[in-house]
Scaffold this motif. Structure first.
Motif, PDB file in Angstrom:
ATOM      1  N   ASP A 170      28.938 -54.018 -31.166  1.00 13.83           N
ATOM      2  CA  ASP A 170      28.131 -52.803 -31.154  1.00 13.83           C
ATOM      3  C   ASP A 170      26.791 -53.125 -30.499  1.00 13.83           C
ATOM      4  O   ASP A 170      25.948 -53.790 -31.117  1.00 13.83           O
ATOM      5  N   PRO A 171      26.560 -52.694 -29.240  1.00 15.14           N
ATOM      6  CA  PRO A 171      25.326 -53.061 -28.546  1.00 15.14           C
ATOM      7  C   PRO A 171      24.059 -52.654 -29.303  1.00 15.14           C
ATOM      8  O   PRO A 171      23.084 -53.419 -29.344  1.00 15.14           O
ATOM      9  N   ALA A 172      24.053 -51.462 -29.892  1.00 15.89           N
ATOM     10  CA  ALA A 172      22.854 -50.995 -30.586  1.00 15.89           C
ATOM     11  C   ALA A 172      22.549 -51.858 -31.805  1.00 15.89           C
ATOM     12  O   ALA A 172      21.393 -52.238 -32.046  1.00 15.89           O
ATOM     13  N   ALA A 173      23.589 -52.189 -32.578  1.00 24.45           N
ATOM     14  CA  ALA A 173      23.390 -53.026 -33.766  1.00 24.45           C
ATOM     15  C   ALA A 173      22.953 -54.431 -33.364  1.00 24.45           C
ATOM     16  O   ALA A 173      22.069 -55.032 -34.001  1.00 24.45           O
ATOM     17  N   ALA A 211      27.262 -50.857 -21.902  1.00 18.35           N
ATOM     18  CA  ALA A 211      28.025 -51.617 -22.894  1.00 18.35           C
ATOM     19  C   ALA A 211      27.477 -53.026 -23.094  1.00 18.35           C
ATOM     20  O   ALA A 211      28.021 -53.795 -23.889  1.00 18.35           O
ATOM     21  N   SER A 212      26.430 -53.395 -22.370  1.00 17.57           N
ATOM     22  CA  SER A 212      25.858 -54.731 -22.494  1.00 17.57           C
ATOM     23  C   SER A 212      24.408 -54.654 -22.964  1.00 17.57           C
ATOM     24  O   SER A 212      23.807 -53.576 -23.001  1.00 17.57           O
ATOM     25  N   VAL A 213      23.879 -55.813 -23.341  1.00 19.35           N
ATOM     26  CA  VAL A 213      22.487 -55.913 -23.762  1.00 19.35           C
ATOM     27  C   VAL A 213      21.847 -57.046 -22.976  1.00 19.35           C
ATOM     28  O   VAL A 213      22.416 -58.145 -22.879  1.00 19.35           O
ATOM     29  N   HIS A 214      20.675 -56.791 -22.379  1.00 21.01           N
ATOM     30  CA  HIS A 214      19.895 -57.837 -21.731  1.00 21.01           C
ATOM     31  C   HIS A 214      18.928 -58.407 -22.759  1.00 21.01           C
ATOM     32  O   HIS A 214      18.207 -57.659 -23.420  1.00 21.01           O
ATOM     33  N   SER A 273      13.425 -65.613 -18.567  1.00 24.21           N
ATOM     34  CA  SER A 273      14.774 -66.150 -18.676  1.00 24.21           C
ATOM     35  C   SER A 273      15.608 -65.077 -19.358  1.00 24.21           C
ATOM     36  O   SER A 273      15.176 -64.504 -20.366  1.00 24.21           O
ATOM     37  N   THR A 274      16.773 -64.760 -18.813  1.00 24.02           N
ATOM     38  CA  THR A 274      17.546 -63.640 -19.355  1.00 24.02           C
ATOM     39  C   THR A 274      19.020 -63.993 -19.541  1.00 24.02           C
ATOM     40  O   THR A 274      19.577 -64.822 -18.810  1.00 24.02           O
ATOM     41  N   TRP A 275      19.615 -63.332 -20.533  1.00 21.51           N
ATOM     42  CA  TRP A 275      21.047 -63.411 -20.796  1.00 21.51           C
ATOM     43  C   TRP A 275      21.584 -61.995 -20.908  1.00 21.51           C
ATOM     44  O   TRP A 275      20.873 -61.086 -21.333  1.00 21.51           O
ATOM     45  N   SER A 276      22.866 -61.824 -20.552  1.00 24.58           N
ATOM     46  CA  SER A 276      23.572 -60.572 -20.787  1.00 24.58           C
ATOM     47  C   SER A 276      24.674 -60.830 -21.802  1.00 24.58           C
ATOM     48  O   SER A 276      25.363 -61.850 -21.726  1.00 24.58           O
ATOM     49  N   VAL A 277      24.825 -59.916 -22.741  1.00 26.63           N
ATOM     50  CA  VAL A 277      25.855 -60.061 -23.758  1.00 26.63           C
ATOM     51  C   VAL A 277      26.638 -58.759 -23.855  1.00 26.63           C
ATOM     52  O   VAL A 277      26.069 -57.667 -23.848  1.00 26.63           O
ATOM     53  N   THR A 278      27.953 -58.867 -23.889  1.00 29.41           N
ATOM     54  CA  THR A 278      28.830 -57.698 -24.029  1.00 29.41           C
ATOM     55  C   THR A 278      29.729 -57.892 -25.240  1.00 29.41           C
ATOM     56  O   THR A 278      29.972 -59.021 -25.692  1.00 29.41           O
ATOM     57  N   GLY A 279      30.233 -56.761 -25.755  1.00 26.53           N
ATOM     58  CA  GLY A 279      31.120 -56.788 -26.901  1.00 26.53           C
ATOM     59  C   GLY A 279      30.411 -56.353 -28.160  1.00 26.53           C
ATOM     60  O   GLY A 279      29.186 -56.334 -28.237  1.00 26.53           O
ATOM     61  N   ARG A 324      26.102 -66.841 -30.474  1.00 22.99           N
ATOM     62  CA  ARG A 324      27.061 -67.206 -29.426  1.00 22.99           C
ATOM     63  C   ARG A 324      28.396 -67.651 -30.004  1.00 22.99           C
ATOM     64  O   ARG A 324      29.391 -67.745 -29.275  1.00 22.99           O
ATOM     65  N   GLY A 325      28.419 -67.910 -31.298  1.00 23.12           N
ATOM     66  CA  GLY A 325      29.680 -68.277 -31.938  1.00 23.12           C
ATOM     67  C   GLY A 325      30.517 -67.087 -32.358  1.00 23.12           C
ATOM     68  O   GLY A 325      31.665 -67.246 -32.798  1.00 23.12           O
ATOM     69  N   ARG A 326      29.963 -65.884 -32.230  1.00 23.04           N
ATOM     70  CA  ARG A 326      30.723 -64.702 -32.629  1.00 23.04           C
ATOM     71  C   ARG A 326      31.823 -64.415 -31.590  1.00 23.04           C
ATOM     72  O   ARG A 326      31.529 -64.229 -30.400  1.00 23.04           O
ATOM     73  N   PRO A 327      33.057 -64.362 -32.030  1.00 22.36           N
ATOM     74  CA  PRO A 327      34.164 -64.231 -31.062  1.00 22.36           C
ATOM     75  C   PRO A 327      34.182 -62.910 -30.297  1.00 22.36           C
ATOM     76  O   PRO A 327      34.730 -62.830 -29.194  1.00 22.36           O
ATOM     77  N   GLU A 328      33.589 -61.869 -30.886  1.00 27.21           N
ATOM     78  CA  GLU A 328      33.623 -60.565 -30.211  1.00 27.21           C
ATOM     79  C   GLU A 328      32.583 -60.431 -29.103  1.00 27.21           C
ATOM     80  O   GLU A 328      32.590 -59.454 -28.346  1.00 27.21           O
ATOM     81  N   LEU A 329      31.679 -61.438 -29.001  1.00 27.13           N
ATOM     82  CA  LEU A 329      30.591 -61.361 -28.029  1.00 27.13           C
ATOM     83  C   LEU A 329      30.826 -62.313 -26.852  1.00 27.13           C
ATOM     84  O   LEU A 329      31.285 -63.444 -27.033  1.00 27.13           O
ATOM     85  N   THR A 330      30.518 -61.821 -25.662  1.00 23.89           N
ATOM     86  CA  THR A 330      30.597 -62.646 -24.451  1.00 23.89           C
ATOM     87  C   THR A 330      29.192 -62.765 -23.862  1.00 23.89           C
ATOM     88  O   THR A 330      28.567 -61.753 -23.519  1.00 23.89           O
ATOM     89  N   TRP A 331      28.720 -64.016 -23.742  1.00 27.16           N
ATOM     90  CA  TRP A 331      27.357 -64.259 -23.242  1.00 27.16           C
ATOM     91  C   TRP A 331      27.410 -64.796 -21.815  1.00 27.16           C
ATOM     92  O   TRP A 331      28.285 -65.594 -21.472  1.00 27.16           O
ATOM     93  N   ARG A 332      26.471 -64.362 -20.999  1.00 27.06           N
ATOM     94  CA  ARG A 332      26.387 -64.839 -19.619  1.00 27.06           C
ATOM     95  C   ARG A 332      24.923 -65.035 -19.229  1.00 27.06           C
ATOM     96  O   ARG A 332      24.107 -64.126 -19.388  1.00 27.06           O
TER      97      ARG A 332
END
Length: 320
Positions: free
Chosen positions: A248-251, A270-273, A240-246, A290-298
């Motif tokens: 600092d991807p490394a942090a 720019a995204s993290v799987h 099961s996978t999600w992608s998240v953008t926004g 998922r509550g962090r406003p700078e992050l977009t989850w899909r």
């Protein structure tokens, strides 16, 4: 031997399965390099062989074409026994190694004519000329092989492999270090050969190349972990996978890595799987983020690269 169609050249009958092996094992010293490997490759297929360095891919290929004798197991290649008929197998197999192995101080034409003579190809001069035309080497036939770029060297090596009209082509990481355009052109040639009925087994690290294969097998540290079509291998991984953008991807990747339920964290630009095998545990793990406003989850579908990384993470390195 499994009965197959007759070979129009009269060389070796073509079985329905060009490769059928069961329980292959090979040990060097105290290290098991290939362990209990079983696989089947259909005639006319392009079969991709994936796995990390040191996983046993090259050793397996050498056992299949009769260059190495397995310590255990049985099987056939081109309908011939890999244990007792290895010499006959080698006469009908083209093997392209990782390292360019033709003569650097001979021209393209001279290399091809030499290979044609070694294999007893009728009219070597005409055969070499045909190979030059077929592989787009026209205009370079008098160029020294050693002065060719990586992509042109691979074309030449492929031409030398197919000169004796093999029934099976074994390619060991043939496009390593070759630029994307040359890789695409090389694969166009492979698909053209397969369309003519040639069976191809190719080892690769490139996911885009694996997706060009009819079927793939993933081997890690001597053990076959998955095989089938790309769709079957991805579905069989159960990820099961999600992608998240926004942010600092490394942090973010570092934060997620040790969360219970998170088994895969892989930055992609720019995204993290983020992935795991337990969908509920994974969603619980990412819920605080998922509550962090700078992050977009899909919610996403796992890719072959996700599966590759997951299998690597769960494999035991037999060289440690």
């Amino acid at each position: 031997m499994r009965e197959g169609r007759a070979d129009p050249s009269g060389a070796v009958p073509l079985p329905d399965y060009v490769i059928e092996v069961e329980g292959l094992s090979k040990t060097f010293g105290d290290r098991v390099v290939v362990r209990d490997l079983s696989m089947r490759v259909k005639r006319g297929q392009i079969y991709g062989f994936l796995g990390p360095n040191g996983s046993g891919k090259t050793t397996t290929i050498r056992m299949l074409c009769g260059l190495l004798t397995p310590d255990a197991g049985r099987g056939s290649c081109l309908g011939l026994d890999i244990l007792t008929q290895s010499r006959a197998i080698r006469r009908h197999v083209g093997y392209m190694t990782q390292k360019f192995s033709l003569y650097a101080d001979l021209s393209v034409r001279e290399n091809l004519e030499f290979v044609a003579r070694i294999y007893g190809v009728p009219n070597p001069v005409a055969a070499a000329k045909e190979a030059v035309e077929r592989l787009g080497l026209a205009g370079r036939d008098e160029q020294l092989a050693g002065s060719l770029s990586g992509g042109w060297k691979q074309r030449l090596a492929l031409g030398a492999c197919i000169l004796p009209s093999p029934q099976l082509l074994l390619l060991d990481e043939p496009t390593a270090g070759v630029d994307p355009k040359a890789r695409r052109e090389f694969w166009a040639q492979i698909h053209a050969l397969a369309a003519e009925g040639l069976t191809v087994l190719v080892s690769t690290h490139y996911m885009d190349e694996a997706e060009r294969c009819h079927e793939i097998a993933y081997i890690a540290y001597g053990e076959l972990l998955a095989q089938g079509t790309v769709e079957q291998v991805v579905a069989g991984a159960g990820l099961s996978t999600w992608s998240v953008t926004g942010g600092d991807p490394a942090a973010l990747a570092r934060e997620l890595l040790d969360r219970p339920g998170v088994e895969l964290v892989a930055p992609f630009g720019a995204s993290v799987h983020v992935g795991g095998h337990d969908a509920a545990a994974l969603e619980a793990a990412i819920a605080p983020f998922r509550g962090r406003p700078e992050l977009t989850w899909r919610k996403d579908e796992p890719t072959l690269e996700d599966v590759f990384i997951d299998l690597m993470n769960r494999s035991r390195d037999n060289f440690r």
